[in-house]
Design an enzyme around this catalytic site. Structure first.
Site, PDB file in Angstrom:
ATOM      1  N   HIS A 262       0.854  -1.188   0.000  1.00 48.26           N
ATOM      2  CA  HIS A 262       0.000   0.000   0.000  1.00 48.26           C
ATOM      3  C   HIS A 262       0.886   1.232   0.000  1.00 48.26           C
ATOM      4  O   HIS A 262       1.916   1.243   0.649  1.00 48.26           O
ATOM      5  CB  HIS A 262      -0.910   0.012   1.241  1.00 48.26           C
ATOM      6  N   ASP A 313      -8.095  -5.497  -0.447  1.00 51.26           N
ATOM      7  CA  ASP A 313      -8.549  -6.354  -1.541  1.00 51.26           C
ATOM      8  C   ASP A 313      -8.262  -7.836  -1.287  1.00 51.26           C
ATOM      9  O   ASP A 313      -8.886  -8.705  -1.888  1.00 51.26           O
ATOM     10  CB  ASP A 313      -7.886  -5.913  -2.858  1.00 51.26           C
TER      11      ASP A 313
END
Ligand code: COA
Length: 379
Positions: A262, A313
């Site tokens: 991320h 996700d």
């Protein structure tokens, strides 16, 4: 003169202020208007979260009732839009059909140019109400089935299952789905939200900004990762093959393992432990425990070998798969939720707007003169 500093991908750059959400990397927390997202997911339906993102406060019972009445009353899409959906190639990606449908919605709205906050709130609600109808109708049409009309007596999550499958599943499934919508709703200046803000900073309109944001979200480095995670899990197939798969992936220099990493969270995505619990509930309910086993092996190895944590996700991909959704519909479902965050940011951008226009350090050829065509040489 000092050399200009370039921040590739705008990493580490503060582009503006925002009061909508905050990512606390140090404490692994994400808040929407000050509320930790896991508390919102545990205590509120997605509709309450949408209200919060647009109004800055959670609704009272009366406010929620009126808000939901307006949302439920606008779920039907126009016959013209349905005709557009019928034209799409059956193999077109659902993110492309959704992007086109949202753009078409702009052509149907005579108030498109009105950028007053009240007008944009109305348009945001229309988008939130109709995007699920578009996704479900598009899914059914591409599978040779007729669309199912929305129902006004169901919550947004329940109604989506009804329009997609023709029935509402057990409450645990609806709960997991609804929580995923809350986790996906808002995440500050991510690529698609920033895209929406950039578009509207030229005083363009909400439909243009959302259409652009959908294009940005589609990419596998952003929202498209939830689809990519499931493709990866299906490629691995069995827990017994997972270790060899990840070892091989990490031995090749450039292979990205989808659902990991991320830009902002470097110590773990705050939403992951909570969404993982919902995914595990789903796996137990739907006999999908092998996906937990595979994910555990990959996550352990990624942490040990690369010190990289999973992102949202990672649990969402297999959770949606176990609910029975088609993999290409995963990212459109993300849109169903993120439409709330995008539109909150569009309204915030317009409330104190400045055209977004960064600079580039030129590194092309030096200035030169144009030669007549017969004197030019092929490069
Ligand atoms: N798999 C393997 N290695 C990864 C990785 C992943 N998913 N994510 C990051 N890395 C590695 C990079 O290769 C890089 O290694 P290097 O320093 O040896 O070159 C290092 O970690 C730093 O990564 P970087 O690409 O600089 O981080 P970023 O902040 O620019 O990227 C993402 C963030 C999300 C784009 C990136 O982690 C990624 O592509 N993840 C996979 C896609 C995904 O799940 N996206 C959803 C995001 S919510």
């Amino acid at each position: 003169m000092t050399e200009p500093q370039i921040a590739k991908g705008l990493a580490g750059i503060y582009a503006d202020t925002s009061r909508i959400s905050k990512v606390f990397d140090e404490t692994n927390t994400l808040t929407y208007y000050g509320y930790p997202v896991q508390e919102l997911a545990a205590s509120c339906r997605f509709e309450e979260v949408a209200y919060l993102l647009w109004h800055g406060e959670l609704p009272t019972g009366e406010q929620l009732k009126s808000f939901e009445q307006h949302e439920r009353g606008q779920r039907k899409i126009s016959p013209k839009l349905l005709t557009v959906l019928r034209q799409f190639d059956k193999d077109a990606h659902p993110m492309d059909t959704l992007r086109t449908a949202v753009s078409f919605m702009g052509t149907e709205d005579p108030t498109w140019a009105d950028n007053a906050p009240e007008a944009n709130l109305k348009k945001a609600l229309r988008l939130m109400a109709q995007i699920p109808t578009i996704i479900a109708a598009d899914f059914r049409l591409r599978n040779g089935k007729e669309p199912i009309a929305p129902r006004e007596d169901l919550s947004m999550a329940e109604n989506f299952f009804h329009m997609y499958f023709g029935e509402v599943p057990q409450k645990e499934v609806v709960r997991c789905f609804d929580a995923s919508l809350t986790f996906y709703a808002e995440h500050s200046f991510n690529a698609s939200t920033f895209t929406a803000r950039v578009i509207v900073s030229s005083l363009s309109d909400i439909y243009a900004a959302v259409t652009g944001a959908i294009g940005s979200l589609k990419g596998p480095l952003h929202g498209g990762a939830n689809e990519a995670v499931m493709h990866m899990l299906l490629d691995i197939k069995e827990p017994s093959l997972a270790q060899a798969w990840i070892d091989e992936a990490l031995s090749g220099k450039k292979k990205l393992v989808m659902g990991f990493g991320h830009r902002v969270y470097k110590n773990g995505d705050s939403r992951v432990p909570y969404m993982t619990k919902y995914f595990h509930d789903m796996a137990k309910l739907k006999d999908g425990e092998k996906w937990i086993e595979i994910e555990n092996i990959l996550a352990k190895t990624m942490l040990e070998k690369k010190n990289i944590h999973p992102n949202l996700d990672y649990p969402v991909g297999p959770a949606y798969y176990l609910m029975g959704f088609d993999i290409p519909v995963f990212t459109p479902i993300f849109v169903m939720s993120r439409i709330t965050g995008w539109t909150a940011h569009i309204i915030e951008q317009l409330s104190d707007n400045k055209l977004v226009r960064p600079l580039a350090v030129y590194n092309g050829v030096p200035q030169r003169s144009v030669l007549p065509i017969d004197k030019r040489k092929a490069a």
